[in-house]
Design a protein around this motif. Structure first.
Motif, PDB file in Angstrom:
ATOM      1  N   ILE A 112      21.361 -44.717 -22.461  1.00  0.00           N
ATOM      2  CA  ILE A 112      20.357 -45.274 -21.550  1.00  0.00           C
ATOM      3  C   ILE A 112      20.391 -46.784 -21.745  1.00  0.00           C
ATOM      4  O   ILE A 112      20.162 -47.276 -22.849  1.00  0.00           O
ATOM      5  CB  ILE A 112      18.948 -44.720 -21.836  1.00  0.00           C
ATOM      6  CG1 ILE A 112      18.930 -43.198 -21.673  1.00  0.00           C
ATOM      7  CG2 ILE A 112      17.922 -45.384 -20.922  1.00  0.00           C
ATOM      8  CD1 ILE A 112      17.623 -42.546 -22.088  1.00  0.00           C
ATOM      9  N   LYS A 113      20.694 -47.509 -20.657  1.00  0.00           N
ATOM     10  CA  LYS A 113      20.775 -48.971 -20.688  1.00  0.00           C
ATOM     11  C   LYS A 113      19.757 -49.555 -19.718  1.00  0.00           C
ATOM     12  O   LYS A 113      19.550 -49.005 -18.636  1.00  0.00           O
ATOM     13  CB  LYS A 113      22.157 -49.461 -20.247  1.00  0.00           C
ATOM     14  CG  LYS A 113      23.281 -49.120 -21.164  1.00  0.00           C
ATOM     15  CD  LYS A 113      24.566 -49.709 -20.607  1.00  0.00           C
ATOM     16  CE  LYS A 113      25.755 -49.312 -21.425  1.00  0.00           C
ATOM     17  NZ  LYS A 113      26.994 -49.892 -20.874  1.00  0.00           N
ATOM     18  N   ALA A 114      19.176 -50.668 -20.107  1.00  0.00           N
ATOM     19  CA  ALA A 114      18.244 -51.388 -19.237  1.00  0.00           C
ATOM     20  C   ALA A 114      18.167 -52.828 -19.713  1.00  0.00           C
ATOM     21  O   ALA A 114      18.608 -53.153 -20.819  1.00  0.00           O
ATOM     22  CB  ALA A 114      16.862 -50.735 -19.275  1.00  0.00           C
ATOM     23  N   ASN A 115      17.582 -53.681 -18.872  1.00  0.00           N
ATOM     24  CA  ASN A 115      17.445 -55.083 -19.263  1.00  0.00           C
ATOM     25  C   ASN A 115      16.103 -55.381 -19.930  1.00  0.00           C
ATOM     26  O   ASN A 115      15.845 -56.501 -20.317  1.00  0.00           O
ATOM     27  CB  ASN A 115      17.693 -56.015 -18.071  1.00  0.00           C
ATOM     28  CG  ASN A 115      16.636 -55.879 -16.992  1.00  0.00           C
ATOM     29  OD1 ASN A 115      15.463 -55.640 -17.280  1.00  0.00           O
ATOM     30  ND2 ASN A 115      17.035 -56.031 -15.751  1.00  0.00           N
ATOM     31  N   SER A 116      15.252 -54.338 -20.057  1.00  0.00           N
ATOM     32  CA  SER A 116      13.944 -54.539 -20.692  1.00  0.00           C
ATOM     33  C   SER A 116      13.481 -53.233 -21.339  1.00  0.00           C
ATOM     34  O   SER A 116      13.930 -52.146 -20.961  1.00  0.00           O
ATOM     35  CB  SER A 116      12.912 -54.971 -19.650  1.00  0.00           C
ATOM     36  OG  SER A 116      12.608 -53.880 -18.790  1.00  0.00           O
ATOM     37  N   PRO A 117      12.560 -53.312 -22.288  1.00  0.00           N
ATOM     38  CA  PRO A 117      12.000 -52.089 -22.870  1.00  0.00           C
ATOM     39  C   PRO A 117      11.333 -51.194 -21.823  1.00  0.00           C
ATOM     40  O   PRO A 117      11.373 -49.969 -21.951  1.00  0.00           O
ATOM     41  CB  PRO A 117      10.979 -52.621 -23.887  1.00  0.00           C
ATOM     42  CG  PRO A 117      11.534 -53.949 -24.300  1.00  0.00           C
ATOM     43  CD  PRO A 117      12.123 -54.508 -23.026  1.00  0.00           C
ATOM     44  N   ALA A 118      10.755 -51.782 -20.766  1.00  0.00           N
ATOM     45  CA  ALA A 118      10.130 -50.970 -19.711  1.00  0.00           C
ATOM     46  C   ALA A 118      11.175 -50.104 -19.011  1.00  0.00           C
ATOM     47  O   ALA A 118      10.911 -48.938 -18.688  1.00  0.00           O
ATOM     48  CB  ALA A 118       9.422 -51.857 -18.698  1.00  0.00           C
ATOM     49  N   GLY A 119      12.355 -50.639 -18.790  1.00  0.00           N
ATOM     50  CA  GLY A 119      13.429 -49.853 -18.193  1.00  0.00           C
ATOM     51  C   GLY A 119      13.887 -48.741 -19.116  1.00  0.00           C
ATOM     52  O   GLY A 119      14.132 -47.613 -18.673  1.00  0.00           O
ATOM     53  N   ILE A 120      14.000 -49.036 -20.404  1.00  0.00           N
ATOM     54  CA  ILE A 120      14.378 -48.004 -21.383  1.00  0.00           C
ATOM     55  C   ILE A 120      13.326 -46.906 -21.400  1.00  0.00           C
ATOM     56  O   ILE A 120      13.657 -45.714 -21.427  1.00  0.00           O
ATOM     57  CB  ILE A 120      14.550 -48.612 -22.792  1.00  0.00           C
ATOM     58  CG1 ILE A 120      15.731 -49.583 -22.822  1.00  0.00           C
ATOM     59  CG2 ILE A 120      14.693 -47.524 -23.852  1.00  0.00           C
ATOM     60  CD1 ILE A 120      17.107 -48.952 -22.636  1.00  0.00           C
ATOM     61  N   LEU A 121      12.051 -47.274 -21.358  1.00  0.00           N
ATOM     62  CA  LEU A 121      10.976 -46.292 -21.325  1.00  0.00           C
ATOM     63  C   LEU A 121      11.119 -45.369 -20.109  1.00  0.00           C
ATOM     64  O   LEU A 121      10.981 -44.144 -20.223  1.00  0.00           O
ATOM     65  CB  LEU A 121       9.609 -46.976 -21.313  1.00  0.00           C
ATOM     66  CG  LEU A 121       8.401 -46.049 -21.233  1.00  0.00           C
ATOM     67  CD1 LEU A 121       8.340 -45.125 -22.442  1.00  0.00           C
ATOM     68  CD2 LEU A 121       7.123 -46.854 -21.115  1.00  0.00           C
ATOM     69  N   ASN A 122      11.432 -45.935 -18.952  1.00  0.00           N
ATOM     70  CA  ASN A 122      11.638 -45.110 -17.761  1.00  0.00           C
ATOM     71  C   ASN A 122      12.836 -44.183 -17.935  1.00  0.00           C
ATOM     72  O   ASN A 122      12.805 -43.029 -17.509  1.00  0.00           O
ATOM     73  CB  ASN A 122      11.811 -45.984 -16.521  1.00  0.00           C
ATOM     74  CG  ASN A 122      10.510 -46.627 -16.092  1.00  0.00           C
ATOM     75  OD1 ASN A 122       9.427 -46.153 -16.415  1.00  0.00           O
ATOM     76  ND2 ASN A 122      10.603 -47.731 -15.376  1.00  0.00           N
ATOM     77  N   GLY A 123      13.896 -44.675 -18.559  1.00  0.00           N
ATOM     78  CA  GLY A 123      15.061 -43.842 -18.828  1.00  0.00           C
ATOM     79  C   GLY A 123      14.746 -42.704 -19.782  1.00  0.00           C
ATOM     80  O   GLY A 123      15.205 -41.575 -19.601  1.00  0.00           O
ATOM     81  N   VAL A 124      13.930 -42.984 -20.794  1.00  0.00           N
ATOM     82  CA  VAL A 124      13.499 -41.944 -21.738  1.00  0.00           C
ATOM     83  C   VAL A 124      12.675 -40.884 -21.001  1.00  0.00           C
ATOM     84  O   VAL A 124      12.838 -39.682 -21.230  1.00  0.00           O
ATOM     85  CB  VAL A 124      12.710 -42.562 -22.917  1.00  0.00           C
ATOM     86  CG1 VAL A 124      11.964 -41.504 -23.718  1.00  0.00           C
ATOM     87  CG2 VAL A 124      13.648 -43.361 -23.816  1.00  0.00           C
ATOM     88  N   GLN A 125      11.815 -41.326 -20.099  1.00  0.00           N
ATOM     89  CA  GLN A 125      11.006 -40.380 -19.314  1.00  0.00           C
ATOM     90  C   GLN A 125      11.905 -39.493 -18.440  1.00  0.00           C
ATOM     91  O   GLN A 125      11.649 -38.301 -18.289  1.00  0.00           O
ATOM     92  CB  GLN A 125       9.987 -41.122 -18.435  1.00  0.00           C
ATOM     93  CG  GLN A 125       8.950 -41.896 -19.198  1.00  0.00           C
ATOM     94  CD  GLN A 125       7.965 -41.006 -19.950  1.00  0.00           C
ATOM     95  OE1 GLN A 125       7.942 -39.796 -19.813  1.00  0.00           O
ATOM     96  NE2 GLN A 125       7.141 -41.623 -20.760  1.00  0.00           N
ATOM     97  N   THR A 126      12.942 -40.081 -17.854  1.00  0.00           N
ATOM     98  CA  THR A 126      13.875 -39.288 -17.053  1.00  0.00           C
ATOM     99  C   THR A 126      14.630 -38.308 -17.928  1.00  0.00           C
ATOM    100  O   THR A 126      14.764 -37.122 -17.588  1.00  0.00           O
ATOM    101  CB  THR A 126      14.859 -40.209 -16.301  1.00  0.00           C
ATOM    102  OG1 THR A 126      14.117 -40.989 -15.362  1.00  0.00           O
ATOM    103  CG2 THR A 126      15.920 -39.399 -15.565  1.00  0.00           C
ATOM    104  N   LEU A 127      15.118 -38.761 -19.077  1.00  0.00           N
ATOM    105  CA  LEU A 127      15.842 -37.870 -19.990  1.00  0.00           C
ATOM    106  C   LEU A 127      14.970 -36.687 -20.376  1.00  0.00           C
ATOM    107  O   LEU A 127      15.429 -35.540 -20.397  1.00  0.00           O
ATOM    108  CB  LEU A 127      16.303 -38.643 -21.224  1.00  0.00           C
ATOM    109  CG  LEU A 127      17.057 -37.816 -22.274  1.00  0.00           C
ATOM    110  CD1 LEU A 127      18.302 -37.171 -21.677  1.00  0.00           C
ATOM    111  CD2 LEU A 127      17.404 -38.698 -23.470  1.00  0.00           C
ATOM    112  N   ARG A 128      13.726 -36.956 -20.640  1.00  0.00           N
ATOM    113  CA  ARG A 128      12.778 -35.894 -20.992  1.00  0.00           C
ATOM    114  C   ARG A 128      12.723 -34.826 -19.890  1.00  0.00           C
ATOM    115  O   ARG A 128      12.598 -33.636 -20.169  1.00  0.00           O
ATOM    116  CB  ARG A 128      11.403 -36.512 -21.203  1.00  0.00           C
ATOM    117  CG  ARG A 128      10.302 -35.539 -21.467  1.00  0.00           C
ATOM    118  CD  ARG A 128       8.990 -36.290 -21.565  1.00  0.00           C
ATOM    119  NE  ARG A 128       7.909 -35.396 -21.887  1.00  0.00           N
ATOM    120  CZ  ARG A 128       6.648 -35.677 -21.696  1.00  0.00           C
ATOM    121  NH1 ARG A 128       6.293 -36.833 -21.185  1.00  0.00           N
ATOM    122  NH2 ARG A 128       5.710 -34.818 -22.017  1.00  0.00           N
TER     123      ARG A 128
END
Length: 142
Positions: A112-128
């Motif tokens: 999961i790659k993003a330019n900010s922690p908020a993007g990583i958080l969204n990616g974690v939510q999707t992975l979940r």
């Protein structure tokens, strides 16, 4: 008679060897773009999650999701290295979308790659939302 049986048997065998059909994700909110490929990433019972120090909270949240939702005891590994799931900050990823992310499961690992922690958080939510349990294993469709 024997040849028609043999042909039928071969066709049945070939059909049973095909990859399972791709299932479309039901993710909320719906990502802007999803590319499906056949196959699955299989996670270990104790998946390793690698992350930079700036993403410690997001890694702990992912660890919590894996534990409570799937009884998986994820090991957190600060820094890079070999991992089943990797969280990465990269300023070049969707630079105009602070909450955007890219999740890649095609290499046999999940990144999961993003330019900010908020993007990583969204990616974690999707992975979940896309992790499934199949035959006692955790899998993510590629």
């Amino acid at each position: 008679m024997k040849s028609s049986f043999l042909i039928s048997f071969c066709l049945a065998f070939l059909c049973s060897c095909q990859e399972p059909p791709v299932e479309e994700y039901a993710v909320i909110p719906q990502p802007a773009d999803i590319v499906y490929t056949p196959g699955f990433v299989k996670l270990k019972i104790q998946p390793v999650v690698a992350y930079p120090v700036e993403l410690a909270n997001e890694a702990q949240l992912l660890q919590s999701y894996l534990s409570s939702g799937f009884s998986a005891d994820a090991e957190l590994k600060e820094g890079g290295g070999n991992a089943d799931i990797t969280l990465q900050l990269d300023p070049a990823v969707l630079p105009d979308k602070k909450e955007g992310y890219v999740m890649d499961a095609t290499s046999g690992k999940i990144v999961i790659k993003a330019n900010s922690p908020a993007g990583i958080l969204n990616g974690v939510q999707t992975l979940r939302q896309v992790i499934k349990e199949k035959d006692g294993k955790l899998v993510v469709q590629k």
